[in-house]
Design a protein around this motif. Structure first.
Motif, PDB file in Angstrom:
ATOM      1  N   ASP A  24       0.790  -1.250   0.000  1.00  9.60           N
ATOM      2  CA  ASP A  24       0.000   0.000   0.000  1.00  9.60           C
ATOM      3  C   ASP A  24       0.816   1.290   0.000  1.00  9.60           C
ATOM      4  N   ILE A  29       0.855   6.981  -1.507  1.00  4.94           N
ATOM      5  CA  ILE A  29       1.507   8.172  -2.073  1.00  4.94           C
ATOM      6  C   ILE A  29       0.589   8.810  -3.125  1.00  4.94           C
ATOM      7  N   VAL A  30       0.068   7.974  -4.014  1.00  2.55           N
ATOM      8  CA  VAL A  30      -0.819   8.498  -5.058  1.00  2.55           C
ATOM      9  C   VAL A  30      -2.042   9.155  -4.413  1.00  2.55           C
ATOM     10  N   GLY A  66      -8.458   3.902  -9.881  1.00  2.00           N
ATOM     11  CA  GLY A  66      -7.094   3.396  -9.930  1.00  2.00           C
ATOM     12  C   GLY A  66      -6.972   2.064  -9.233  1.00  2.00           C
ATOM     13  N   LEU A  70       1.244  -4.817  -7.134  1.00  5.66           N
ATOM     14  CA  LEU A  70       2.697  -4.972  -6.998  1.00  5.66           C
ATOM     15  C   LEU A  70       3.173  -6.386  -7.262  1.00  5.66           C
ATOM     16  N   THR A  73       1.805 -12.084  -9.816  1.00  6.13           N
ATOM     17  CA  THR A  73       0.807 -13.146  -9.624  1.00  6.13           C
ATOM     18  C   THR A  73      -0.608 -12.580  -9.516  1.00  6.13           C
ATOM     19  N   LEU A  97      -7.085   3.374 -14.417  1.00  8.62           N
ATOM     20  CA  LEU A  97      -5.636   3.493 -14.349  1.00  8.62           C
ATOM     21  C   LEU A  97      -5.077   2.347 -13.520  1.00  8.62           C
ATOM     22  N   VAL A  98      -3.935   1.829 -13.925  1.00 14.66           N
ATOM     23  CA  VAL A  98      -3.252   0.819 -13.126  1.00 14.66           C
ATOM     24  C   VAL A  98      -1.825   1.275 -12.868  1.00 14.66           C
ATOM     25  N   GLY A 100       1.979   0.388 -10.146  1.00 12.29           N
ATOM     26  CA  GLY A 100       2.700  -0.489  -9.239  1.00 12.29           C
ATOM     27  C   GLY A 100       3.965  -0.968  -9.925  1.00 12.29           C
ATOM     28  N   GLY A 101       5.036  -1.094  -9.148  1.00  9.90           N
ATOM     29  CA  GLY A 101       6.362  -1.442  -9.665  1.00  9.90           C
ATOM     30  C   GLY A 101       6.419  -2.293 -10.911  1.00  9.90           C
ATOM     31  N   CYS A 117       0.195   4.182 -14.979  1.00 11.71           N
ATOM     32  CA  CYS A 117       0.820   5.373 -14.389  1.00 11.71           C
ATOM     33  C   CYS A 117       2.069   4.985 -13.628  1.00 11.71           C
ATOM     34  N   ALA A 120       2.770   9.443  -9.148  1.00  9.82           N
ATOM     35  CA  ALA A 120       1.593  10.189  -8.708  1.00  9.82           C
ATOM     36  C   ALA A 120       1.306  11.396  -9.614  1.00  9.82           C
ATOM     37  N   THR A 123      -0.662  10.623 -12.571  1.00 10.59           N
ATOM     38  CA  THR A 123      -2.057  10.387 -12.186  1.00 10.59           C
ATOM     39  C   THR A 123      -2.810  11.709 -12.082  1.00 10.59           C
TER      40      THR A 123
HETATM   41  C1  B12 Z   1       7.678  -2.840   0.596  1.00  9.29           C
HETATM   42  C2  B12 Z   1       7.444  -4.192  -0.062  1.00  9.29           C
HETATM   43  C3  B12 Z   1       6.705  -5.134   0.651  1.00  9.29           C
HETATM   44  C4  B12 Z   1       6.055  -4.832   2.004  1.00  9.29           C
HETATM   45  C5  B12 Z   1       4.741  -4.060   1.752  1.00  9.29           C
HETATM   46  C6  B12 Z   1       4.473  -3.036   2.828  1.00  9.29           C
HETATM   47  C7  B12 Z   1       3.344  -2.138   2.466  1.00  9.29           C
HETATM   48  N1  B12 Z   1       2.697  -1.634   3.479  1.00  9.29           N
HETATM   49  O1  B12 Z   1       3.038  -1.895   1.308  1.00  9.29           O
HETATM   50  C8  B12 Z   1       5.832  -6.272   2.540  1.00  9.29           C
HETATM   51  C9  B12 Z   1       7.073  -6.703   3.320  1.00  9.29           C
HETATM   52  C10 B12 Z   1       4.611  -6.480   3.401  1.00  9.29           C
HETATM   53  C11 B12 Z   1       5.787  -7.086   1.256  1.00  9.29           C
HETATM   54  C12 B12 Z   1       5.196  -8.327   1.154  1.00  9.29           C
HETATM   55  C13 B12 Z   1       5.277  -9.133   0.031  1.00  9.29           C
HETATM   56  N2  B12 Z   1       5.998  -8.867  -1.091  1.00  9.29           N
HETATM   57 CO1  B12 Z   1       6.733  -7.110  -1.483  1.00  9.29          CO
HETATM   58  N3  B12 Z   1       7.797  -5.635  -1.940  1.00  9.29           N
HETATM   59  C14 B12 Z   1       7.983  -4.487  -1.342  1.00  9.29           C
HETATM   60  C15 B12 Z   1       8.981  -3.647  -2.175  1.00  9.29           C
HETATM   61  C16 B12 Z   1      10.357  -3.797  -1.503  1.00  9.29           C
HETATM   62  C17 B12 Z   1       8.689  -2.176  -2.337  1.00  9.29           C
HETATM   63  C18 B12 Z   1       7.292  -1.829  -2.850  1.00  9.29           C
HETATM   64  C19 B12 Z   1       7.046  -0.362  -2.602  1.00  9.29           C
HETATM   65  O2  B12 Z   1       6.399   0.010  -1.634  1.00  9.29           O
HETATM   66  N4  B12 Z   1       7.643   0.479  -3.447  1.00  9.29           N
HETATM   67  C20 B12 Z   1       7.595   1.926  -3.262  1.00  9.29           C
HETATM   68  C21 B12 Z   1       6.326   2.517  -3.893  1.00  9.29           C
HETATM   69  C22 B12 Z   1       6.310   4.028  -3.645  1.00  9.29           C
HETATM   70  O3  B12 Z   1       6.387   2.257  -5.265  1.00  9.29           O
HETATM   71  P1  B12 Z   1       5.170   1.650  -6.094  1.00  9.29           P
HETATM   72  O4  B12 Z   1       4.366   0.750  -5.248  1.00  9.29           O
HETATM   73  O5  B12 Z   1       5.702   1.127  -7.358  1.00  9.29           O
HETATM   74  O6  B12 Z   1       4.221   2.899  -6.365  1.00  9.29           O
HETATM   75  C23 B12 Z   1       4.536   3.995  -7.206  1.00  9.29           C
HETATM   76  C24 B12 Z   1       4.192   3.786  -8.685  1.00  9.29           C
HETATM   77  O7  B12 Z   1       4.292   2.454  -9.099  1.00  9.29           O
HETATM   78  C25 B12 Z   1       2.799   4.335  -8.806  1.00  9.29           C
HETATM   79  N5  B12 Z   1       1.649   3.478  -8.491  1.00  9.29           N
HETATM   80  C26 B12 Z   1       1.573   2.387  -7.705  1.00  9.29           C
HETATM   81  N6  B12 Z   1       0.343   1.918  -7.687  1.00  9.29           N
HETATM   82  C27 B12 Z   1      -0.414   2.699  -8.460  1.00  9.29           C
HETATM   83  C28 B12 Z   1      -1.752   2.625  -8.785  1.00  9.29           C
HETATM   84  C29 B12 Z   1      -2.300   3.563  -9.627  1.00  9.29           C
HETATM   85  C30 B12 Z   1      -3.733   3.488  -9.978  1.00  9.29           C
HETATM   86  C31 B12 Z   1      -1.492   4.606 -10.137  1.00  9.29           C
HETATM   87  C32 B12 Z   1      -2.072   5.602 -11.022  1.00  9.29           C
HETATM   88  C33 B12 Z   1      -0.128   4.671  -9.829  1.00  9.29           C
HETATM   89  C34 B12 Z   1       0.400   3.712  -8.981  1.00  9.29           C
HETATM   90  O8  B12 Z   1       2.819   5.437  -7.938  1.00  9.29           O
HETATM   91  C35 B12 Z   1       3.625   5.140  -6.800  1.00  9.29           C
HETATM   92  C36 B12 Z   1       4.354   6.410  -6.421  1.00  9.29           C
HETATM   93  O9  B12 Z   1       5.281   6.783  -7.401  1.00  9.29           O
HETATM   94  C37 B12 Z   1       8.923  -4.367  -3.550  1.00  9.29           C
HETATM   95  C38 B12 Z   1      10.173  -4.288  -4.428  1.00  9.29           C
HETATM   96  C39 B12 Z   1      10.167  -3.085  -5.320  1.00  9.29           C
HETATM   97  N7  B12 Z   1      11.313  -2.516  -5.485  1.00  9.29           N
HETATM   98  O10 B12 Z   1       9.130  -2.687  -5.861  1.00  9.29           O
HETATM   99  C40 B12 Z   1       8.572  -5.808  -3.145  1.00  9.29           C
HETATM  100  C41 B12 Z   1       7.845  -6.723  -4.112  1.00  9.29           C
HETATM  101  C42 B12 Z   1       6.728  -5.975  -4.819  1.00  9.29           C
HETATM  102  N8  B12 Z   1       7.259  -7.727  -3.216  1.00  9.29           N
HETATM  103  C43 B12 Z   1       7.305  -8.929  -3.701  1.00  9.29           C
HETATM  104  C44 B12 Z   1       6.816 -10.090  -3.060  1.00  9.29           C
HETATM  105  C45 B12 Z   1       7.064 -11.400  -3.753  1.00  9.29           C
HETATM  106  C46 B12 Z   1       6.134 -10.016  -1.829  1.00  9.29           C
HETATM  107  C47 B12 Z   1       5.553 -11.183  -1.032  1.00  9.29           C
HETATM  108  C48 B12 Z   1       4.805 -12.235  -1.864  1.00  9.29           C
HETATM  109  C49 B12 Z   1       6.691 -11.792  -0.232  1.00  9.29           C
HETATM  110  C50 B12 Z   1       6.341 -13.057   0.512  1.00  9.29           C
HETATM  111  N9  B12 Z   1       6.869 -14.158   0.017  1.00  9.29           N
HETATM  112  O11 B12 Z   1       5.605 -13.015   1.483  1.00  9.29           O
HETATM  113  C51 B12 Z   1       4.619 -10.467  -0.053  1.00  9.29           C
HETATM  114  C52 B12 Z   1       3.191 -10.318  -0.629  1.00  9.29           C
HETATM  115  C53 B12 Z   1       2.193  -9.861   0.348  1.00  9.29           C
HETATM  116  C54 B12 Z   1       0.876  -9.608  -0.356  1.00  9.29           C
HETATM  117  N10 B12 Z   1      -0.042 -10.560  -0.295  1.00  9.29           N
HETATM  118  O12 B12 Z   1       0.691  -8.602  -0.979  1.00  9.29           O
HETATM  119  C55 B12 Z   1       7.955  -8.950  -5.085  1.00  9.29           C
HETATM  120  C56 B12 Z   1       6.974  -9.167  -6.221  1.00  9.29           C
HETATM  121  C57 B12 Z   1       7.576 -10.025  -7.308  1.00  9.29           C
HETATM  122  C58 B12 Z   1       6.613 -10.329  -8.394  1.00  9.29           C
HETATM  123  N11 B12 Z   1       7.095 -11.042  -9.389  1.00  9.29           N
HETATM  124  O13 B12 Z   1       5.483  -9.973  -8.417  1.00  9.29           O
HETATM  125  C59 B12 Z   1       8.726  -7.602  -5.103  1.00  9.29           C
HETATM  126  C60 B12 Z   1       8.881  -6.976  -6.500  1.00  9.29           C
HETATM  127  C61 B12 Z   1      10.122  -7.876  -4.482  1.00  9.29           C
HETATM  128  C62 B12 Z   1      10.963  -8.816  -5.334  1.00  9.29           C
HETATM  129  N12 B12 Z   1      11.832  -8.291  -6.169  1.00  9.29           N
HETATM  130  O14 B12 Z   1      10.837  -9.991  -5.230  1.00  9.29           O
HETATM  131  N13 B12 Z   1       6.425  -6.414   0.257  1.00  9.29           N
END
Ligand code: B12
Length: 134
Positions: A24, A29-30, A66, A70, A73, A97-98, A100-101, A117, A120, A123
């Motif tokens: 989340d 952030i968004v 939105g 992440l 799967t 909109l969708v 996430g990393g 997107c 933020a 968006t």
């Molecule tokens: C923090 C994190 C966690 C935390 C989450 C805490 C929380 N409260 O969110 C915890 C430890 C709980 C976690 C758990 C898991 N995680 Co995780 N996690 C991450 C991590 C390190 C960072 C994600 C993050 O917050 N990024 C920072 C934010 C700001 O970036 P963002 O989400 O991309 O969002 C930005 C943009 O994408 C965009 N955006 C995002 N969403 C949306 C939506 C809309 C509509 C719009 C317009 C824009 C937008 O705007 C945001 C701001 O710029 C990533 C690795 C990575 N580098 O991405 C792995 C990652 C996503 N996790 C991963 C995995 C595998 C898991 C687990 C399955 C691990 C496990 N075995 O238990 C579990 C799943 C739990 C579940 N059921 O969801 C994998 C996914 C791999 C894959 N192939 O899918 C990753 C990529 C790590 C890896 N390299 O293996 N995780």
């Protein structure tokens, strides 16, 4: 806060993280940035089932929603969610909109989204256009 300062009259934006996914930070952030730009954000939280999106669309009648995802799967969950929104006849005046990393252009296309997107600000820019904000 910033949200109050600029009001929240720019339109409604429904936001959530797809079911089976609890990430989340990006969603929050968004949500924060959208609020600070004057949008009325209805944050549905994480692990959001399709039924909750559909209820929210019916209740708030947003022009844009939105879906955050992440986990690769969960791409199919987003695809299914969008399909069910469409099947419910709610897609006509709605942009989806969708983000996430791991969500790239190809994933967005697979899911049936209108736009991927990367951050933020993108968006905000899209929603201002879609909702006719000057
Ligand atoms: C923090 C994190 C966690 C935390 C989450 C805490 C929380 N409260 O969110 C915890 C430890 C709980 C976690 C758990 C898991 N995680 Co995780 N996690 C991450 C991590 C390190 C960072 C994600 C993050 O917050 N990024 C920072 C934010 C700001 O970036 P963002 O989400 O991309 O969002 C930005 C943009 O994408 C965009 N955006 C995002 N969403 C949306 C939506 C809309 C509509 C719009 C317009 C824009 C937008 O705007 C945001 C701001 O710029 C990533 C690795 C990575 N580098 O991405 C792995 C990652 C996503 N996790 C991963 C995995 C595998 C898991 C687990 C399955 C691990 C496990 N075995 O238990 C579990 C799943 C739990 C579940 N059921 O969801 C994998 C996914 C791999 C894959 N192939 O899918 C990753 C990529 C790590 C890896 N390299 O293996 N995780």
């Amino acid at each position: 806060g910033l949200g109050e300062a600029s009001g929240s009259n720019n339109g409604i934006f429904v936001m959530g993280t797809i079911y089976d996914d609890i990430h989340d930070i990006g969603k929050n952030i968004v949500t924060t940035v959208m609020k600070s730009n004057g949008f009325d954000v209805k944050d549905l939280g994480v692990d959001v089932p399709t039924s909750k999106y559909i209820e929210a669309i019916k209740q708030y009648k947003p022009k844009v929603i939105g879906i955050s995802c992440l986990l690769t799967t969960c791409f199919d969950n987003v695809k299914q969610c969008i399909k069910e929104i469409e099947d419910a006849g709610l897609r006509k005046d709605l942009k989806i909109l969708v983000g996430g990393g791991p969500v790239d252009e190809a994933a967005g296309k697979y899911m049936g989204a209108d736009l991927v997107c990367k951050d933020a600000q993108q968006t905000v820019d899209f929603c201002k256009k879609a909702m006719g904000v000057k």
